[in-house]
Design a protein around this motif. Structure first.
Motif, PDB file in Angstrom:
ATOM      1  N   ALA A  93      13.458  17.077  41.253  1.00  0.00           N
ATOM      2  CA  ALA A  93      13.129  18.349  41.914  1.00  0.00           C
ATOM      3  C   ALA A  93      13.984  18.544  43.163  1.00  0.00           C
ATOM      4  N   LYS A  94      14.203  17.458  43.883  1.00  0.00           N
ATOM      5  CA  LYS A  94      14.997  17.523  45.109  1.00  0.00           C
ATOM      6  C   LYS A  94      16.468  17.813  44.800  1.00  0.00           C
ATOM      7  N   LYS A  95      16.972  17.261  43.718  1.00  0.00           N
ATOM      8  CA  LYS A  95      18.390  17.401  43.373  1.00  0.00           C
ATOM      9  C   LYS A  95      18.693  18.653  42.559  1.00  0.00           C
ATOM     10  N   ASP A  96      17.686  19.245  41.933  1.00  0.00           N
ATOM     11  CA  ASP A  96      17.864  20.469  41.151  1.00  0.00           C
ATOM     12  C   ASP A  96      18.865  20.323  40.003  1.00  0.00           C
ATOM     13  N   PHE A  97      18.804  19.201  39.293  1.00  0.00           N
ATOM     14  CA  PHE A  97      19.630  19.020  38.103  1.00  0.00           C
ATOM     15  C   PHE A  97      19.056  19.865  36.975  1.00  0.00           C
ATOM     16  N   GLN A  98      19.921  20.367  36.115  1.00  0.00           N
ATOM     17  CA  GLN A  98      19.476  21.227  35.027  1.00  0.00           C
ATOM     18  C   GLN A  98      19.306  20.479  33.698  1.00  0.00           C
ATOM     19  N   PHE A  99      19.904  19.309  33.548  1.00  0.00           N
ATOM     20  CA  PHE A  99      19.835  18.619  32.261  1.00  0.00           C
ATOM     21  C   PHE A  99      18.403  18.191  31.933  1.00  0.00           C
ATOM     22  N   PRO A 100      18.096  18.081  30.628  1.00  0.00           N
ATOM     23  CA  PRO A 100      16.744  17.673  30.230  1.00  0.00           C
ATOM     24  C   PRO A 100      16.509  16.180  30.480  1.00  0.00           C
ATOM     25  N   VAL A 101      15.339  15.873  31.020  1.00  0.00           N
ATOM     26  CA  VAL A 101      14.978  14.496  31.350  1.00  0.00           C
ATOM     27  C   VAL A 101      13.735  14.107  30.561  1.00  0.00           C
ATOM     28  N   TYR A 102      13.736  12.865  30.097  1.00  0.00           N
ATOM     29  CA  TYR A 102      12.636  12.355  29.278  1.00  0.00           C
ATOM     30  C   TYR A 102      12.218  10.977  29.772  1.00  0.00           C
ATOM     31  N   PHE A 103      11.032  10.571  29.319  1.00  0.00           N
ATOM     32  CA  PHE A 103      10.536   9.213  29.524  1.00  0.00           C
ATOM     33  C   PHE A 103      10.280   8.606  28.154  1.00  0.00           C
ATOM     34  N   LEU A 104      10.511   7.301  28.017  1.00  0.00           N
ATOM     35  CA  LEU A 104      10.247   6.615  26.746  1.00  0.00           C
ATOM     36  C   LEU A 104       8.750   6.491  26.518  1.00  0.00           C
ATOM     37  N   ARG A 105       8.326   6.739  25.301  1.00  0.00           N
ATOM     38  CA  ARG A 105       6.913   6.584  24.941  1.00  0.00           C
ATOM     39  C   ARG A 105       6.721   5.642  23.765  1.00  0.00           C
ATOM     40  N   SER A 106       7.782   4.936  23.391  1.00  0.00           N
ATOM     41  CA  SER A 106       7.713   3.925  22.351  1.00  0.00           C
ATOM     42  C   SER A 106       8.828   2.919  22.627  1.00  0.00           C
ATOM     43  N   PRO A 107       8.773   1.767  21.969  1.00  0.00           N
ATOM     44  CA  PRO A 107       9.867   0.806  22.167  1.00  0.00           C
ATOM     45  C   PRO A 107      11.199   1.404  21.695  1.00  0.00           C
ATOM     46  N   LEU A 108      12.246   0.979  22.337  1.00  0.00           N
ATOM     47  CA  LEU A 108      13.582   1.452  21.998  1.00  0.00           C
ATOM     48  C   LEU A 108      14.137   0.622  20.842  1.00  0.00           C
ATOM     49  N   PRO A 109      14.718   1.254  19.823  1.00  0.00           N
ATOM     50  CA  PRO A 109      15.301   0.502  18.702  1.00  0.00           C
ATOM     51  C   PRO A 109      16.457  -0.393  19.154  1.00  0.00           C
ATOM     52  N   ARG A 110      16.744  -1.399  18.341  1.00  0.00           N
ATOM     53  CA  ARG A 110      17.784  -2.379  18.677  1.00  0.00           C
ATOM     54  C   ARG A 110      19.185  -1.787  18.783  1.00  0.00           C
ATOM     55  N   SER A 111      19.415  -0.657  18.153  1.00  0.00           N
ATOM     56  CA  SER A 111      20.771  -0.082  18.202  1.00  0.00           C
ATOM     57  C   SER A 111      21.156   0.359  19.611  1.00  0.00           C
ATOM     58  N   TYR A 112      20.180   0.433  20.509  1.00  0.00           N
ATOM     59  CA  TYR A 112      20.446   0.789  21.900  1.00  0.00           C
ATOM     60  C   TYR A 112      20.280  -0.450  22.767  1.00  0.00           C
ATOM     61  N   ASN A 113      21.392  -0.980  23.233  1.00  0.00           N
ATOM     62  CA  ASN A 113      21.399  -2.189  24.043  1.00  0.00           C
ATOM     63  C   ASN A 113      21.441  -1.774  25.509  1.00  0.00           C
ATOM     64  N   THR A 114      20.285  -1.603  26.114  1.00  0.00           N
ATOM     65  CA  THR A 114      20.225  -1.093  27.486  1.00  0.00           C
ATOM     66  C   THR A 114      19.816  -2.168  28.489  1.00  0.00           C
ATOM     67  N   HIS A 115      20.482  -3.305  28.434  1.00  0.00           N
ATOM     68  CA  HIS A 115      20.155  -4.373  29.378  1.00  0.00           C
ATOM     69  C   HIS A 115      20.654  -4.063  30.786  1.00  0.00           C
ATOM     70  N   ALA A 116      21.570  -3.113  30.890  1.00  0.00           N
ATOM     71  CA  ALA A 116      22.082  -2.683  32.186  1.00  0.00           C
ATOM     72  C   ALA A 116      21.945  -1.169  32.262  1.00  0.00           C
ATOM     73  N   ILE A 117      21.724  -0.676  33.469  1.00  0.00           N
ATOM     74  CA  ILE A 117      21.738   0.778  33.626  1.00  0.00           C
ATOM     75  C   ILE A 117      22.679   1.120  34.760  1.00  0.00           C
ATOM     76  N   PRO A 118      23.308   2.262  34.693  1.00  0.00           N
ATOM     77  CA  PRO A 118      23.177   3.241  33.624  1.00  0.00           C
ATOM     78  C   PRO A 118      23.854   2.760  32.336  1.00  0.00           C
ATOM     79  N   THR A 119      23.295   3.193  31.233  1.00  0.00           N
ATOM     80  CA  THR A 119      23.904   2.988  29.924  1.00  0.00           C
ATOM     81  C   THR A 119      23.935   4.345  29.243  1.00  0.00           C
TER      82      THR A 119
END
Length: 191
Positions: free
Chosen positions: A129-155
């Motif tokens: 809200a403070k930054k006023d970015f327009q892109f869509p933002v989501y939160f995870l609501r289930s485990p992430l599949p193995r094809s996404y290796n997100t041990h570091a962020i940003p990924t």
């Protein structure tokens, strides 16, 4: 000689106190993010284009900022830019303005999914809200599949229309470049 040692000791104490104040006040993320934003502006950190054919999974659930649950498979058949980030991550903060510019330029051809990994979702919402970015933002609501290796962020991943991962980048990068836009254009035209 003693005077020189005393002066050096005072300088170190002042430096430690300043660093401590910055850290305790919570300014360190913003300051480090600004420094990394300057590094990104040079364009020397580019995303990694993947050469092997690795399929992405669409088998997970997201929730948007309004609380609406969205199965990720609604993105099937489209070019998708996925970025995993958090408010406490300076490189994430550094690359977000650039990604927002890319989103504003390519939102008609590419679907964007900026996925916050913040434990405190209110922090993420307040930051956005403070930054006023327009892109869509989501939160995870289930485990992430193995094809996404997100041990570091940003990924960041870019999926083509066939669900093949074309970009897999661990760490920050500059995405709003002519070369990257050309890649997105090519992926958008295919099929």
């Amino acid at each position: 000689m003693k005077r020189k040692i005393k002066r050096e000791l005072i300088e170190w104490i002042v430096l430690i106190v300043v660093c401590g104040v910055i850290y305790l006040a919570g300014w360190h993320t913003a300051i480090i993010g600004r420094i990394q934003k300057v590094v990104l502006s040079t364009g020397i950190i580019q995303p990694n284009v993947v050469n092997d054919e690795k399929s992405a999974s669409y088998d997970f659930l997201l929730e948007d900022l309004n609380g609406e649950k969205i199965p990720f498979d609604v993105f099937k058949g489209e070019v998708v830019f996925i970025n995993f980030w958090a408010t406490w991550c300076p490189p994430c903060i550094a690359e977000m303005p650039d990604i927002n510019k890319l989103y504003n330029d390519k939102k008609d051809k590419v679907r964007f999914a900026m996925i916050s990994l913040d434990q405190d979702e209110t922090k993420a919402k307040d930051y956005l809200a403070k930054k006023d970015f327009q892109f869509p933002v989501y939160f995870l609501r289930s485990p992430l599949p193995r094809s996404y290796n997100t041990h570091a962020i940003p990924t960041t991943y870019v999926l083509d229309k066939d669900g093949i991962i074309k970009v897999e980048n661990h760490g920050m990068a500059k995405y709003n470049t002519e070369n990257f836009k050309q890649l997105l254009n090519e992926l958008s035209k295919s099929k």
